[in-house]
Enzyme design. Structure first.
Site: not given
Length: 621
Positions: A315, A518, A609
């Site tokens: 990302e 995990d 972004h």
């Protein structure tokens, strides 16, 4: 020595013998495997108790009427794991022998053509079936054979005897593992005239009649065969392969009918044998970019000082977001961190006949906690059972077993320990049984119970940002920052959100992947609360409650090379470091919440972004 142990690349004809000719002796070795053969030599593996001399004859029985006798002389021996191989030269190989040898060699080649004989029966595709099926035919004499392919309407098989095309026969299909026999009436539809190197002929047949019970059993065999054909081979199936992952990739290429698609997942430094406890059906590794953010100053009870934190993510802008927040925290003097709880629980449920028995059970558990604790802790060196809290639901009782798991994440640990404790309980008090999981612990699921009571480590972290730091490093003001936070709480309540935060999950996922945690536990760990106060000097005090941080520094994926290196970057690898890791992760989440809140409050969030998107587009062009 059995055919199976000799290997699939060895062949047996209808009858093979090696005969001594010295002193007019006629001693035979009938346990002889032809391993290789050319027009000049033959390599065999005979019975161990058979001795060889200079004058011998190789007797090959090609069929009932054709026997090939070839004088031999020994050339050399070769020792192998299956015994001793003998290589012979053919003596006096005149034309009559040459013709027979060539005929025999063609039988070797023929078997290669029939490795996978697939016969279509009434347009139904046949299934490859287990090798433990065999057949025999009662037709004056009994012939042994082997089924190669099978469907509900027909079959292809090899048989050591001659059958007639278009004739009807009763086949007995023997299932050795189940000691069962299926009787099938068939009509021979096809025959290959060539006798293969096993002395067998290939046939195709249509099923004419079969009993209902046998049809059901046949259906089960076909289901098993189909599942076996598509089932991914495990390490036991591929134990003879030099490179098991490569063998599995080749199997996949064959199944999906694509070649050359595995170019990047094959590049790894992991030793496959070292991760057998972490992965099944291993074929390679995925490559995830790792970025580093920092410095972040942490003022914790276990982590104290400056740290650089690894993030594995694809990302864009994520690492930069945490980097900016970390810089602001460090300039503000660091993040203050404490671990307020460290508990992992599992919640079995017990059943009873009535509410009275259920209530008595809750009392009995409280009175016998010491003995239950002993049984649970026998299964683990590091786990400690702290408490058992009962919750009665009518005639059922949920027992919430709470543990400290040390430096391990500990989910397997608490499951094994709790199951041992439940089995002990069953021997001491009457119940109607139990299930190890009741879903009350909400493992890998969001719940208000875990938000309030914690699941794993509960961490509290805070920092005070002055007016100067807000403006210089975050580009916002205390009023804007607090106003956004305040409205965000309204939105969270209106949505029914479990907890209220901006994006715990972003940082957690990236840090979990980098550090061998995990990843599914971010469902729990991303639940948490952001808390904000304005200060008198136009700054803000920003805090997080992270109630479900389920992590470890030993076991699981923490010992895999890249993950261990990322833990080492923060001085968190191995035993004794899980609390340090928890405090560093908490400070990192705080940085992410501060950074995104500042960007949103200053209306600069979207620009980062857009800039990242334009950069990617430019690189691609």
């Amino acid at each position: 020595m059995s055919d199976e142990k000799r290997g699939q690349d060895r062949y047996r004809v209808m009858d093979v013998s090696v005969i001594h000719t010295e002193d007019k002796k006629d001693t035979k070795s009938n346990d002889v495997m032809i391993q290789d053969m050319s027009s000049q030599t033959v390599r065999i593996n005979p019975a161990k108790d058979f001795s060889f001399s200079d004058n011998m004859i190789l007797e090959l029985k090609i069929d009932k009427d054709k026997v090939l006798n070839i004088p031999l002389s020994i050339d050399k021996t070769r020792h192998s794991k299956d015994g001793t191989d003998y290589i012979f030269h053919f003596n006096e190989l005149d034309s009559k022998y040459t013709n027979h040898v060539q005929e025999y060699l063609s039988a070797f080649e023929k078997i290669e053509e029939w490795k996978e004989p697939v016969q279509e029966h009434r347009n139904n595709k046949s299934n490859r079936i287990p090798i433990d099926l065999s057949i025999n035919v009662q037709d004056d004499q009994e012939y042994l054979g082997r089924i190669l392919n099978l469907s509900t309407t027909g079959l292809a098989f090899k048989l050591g005897g001659v059958l007639k095309v278009d004739s009807l026969y009763n086949l007995k299909v023997n299932i050795s593992k189940k000691s069962s026999t299926i009787n099938i009436k068939v009509q021979i539809s096809r025959k290959d005239e060539t006798i293969d190197n096993e002395g067998m002929i290939l046939y195709g047949a249509e099923i004419i009649d079969i009993e209902e019970e046998d049809k059901i059993l046949l259906g089960r065999i076909l289901d098993k065969a189909e599942n076996g054909y598509y089932r991914i081979p495990n390490d036991r199936h591929l134990m003879d392969a030099v490179d098991i992952p490569e063998a599995r990739r080749e199997w996949l290429n064959e199944k999906i009918k694509k070649k050359g698609i595995f170019k990047h997942i094959t590049n790894y430094s992991i030793i496959p044998e070292s991760i057998k406890g972490n992965i099944e059906n291993f074929i390679g590794t995925t490559q995830m970019p790792i970025g580093v953010a920092g410095p972040v100053k942490v003022n914790g009870e276990h982590a104290q000082g400056i740290y650089y934190v690894p993030f594995a993510t694809t990302e864009g802008s994520l690492v930069a977001t945490y980097q900016r927040g970390m810089l602001a925290i460090t300039k503000a003097g660091g993040a203050n961190v404490v671990i307020s709880k460290s508990v992992l629980d599992v919640s079995p449920v017990f059943k009873f006949d009535d509410v009275f028995q259920a209530k008595f059970f809750t009392q009995w558990v409280a009175e016998n906690f010491f003995y239950i604790k002993q049984e649970a802790e026998k299964t683990t060196k590091h786990g400690k059972l702290l408490s058992i809290k009962p919750y009665q639901l009518g005639i059922n009782v949920i027992l919430n077993f709470q543990y400290n798991t040390g430096d391990a994440m500990g989910l397997n640990m608490v499951n094994i320990a709790s199951d041992a404790a439940c089995k002990y309980i069953q021997t001491k008090i009457k119940t109607n049984g139990y299930y190890l999981r009741s879903n009350f612990s909400s493992d890998k699921k969001a719940s208000f119970f875990n938000l309030i009571n914690s699941y794993g480590k509960e961490v509290q972290v805070e920092v005070t940002l002055s007016k100067k730091i807000l403006r210089k490093y975050l580009g916002t003001t205390a009023d804007k920052f607090y106003d956004l936070f305040h409205l965000g709480i309204y939105g969270s309540i209106h949505a029914g959100m479990v907890g209220a935060n901006c994006h715990f999950a972003n940082g957690l996922a990236a840090m979990f992947i980098a550090c061998g945690q995990d990843v599914a536990q971010i469902v729990n760990a991303s639940i948490g609360m952001s808390i904000c106060n304005k200060t008198a000097d136009e700054g803000v005090q920003f805090m997080l409650k992270i109630p479900n941080l389920i992590i470890g520094t030993v076991g699981g994926g923490t010992n895999i090379g890249t993950n261990r290196e990322c833990l080492a970057l923060m001085d968190c690898e191995g035993s004794g470091n899980v609390n340090r890791l928890a405090e560093i992760m908490a400070a990192s989440l705080l940085a992410g919440e501060i950074s995104i809140s500042a960007a949103l409050s200053a209306n600069t969030f979207i620009q980062a972004h857009i800039d990242k998107r334009d950069l990617i587009s430019k690189e691609l062009s």
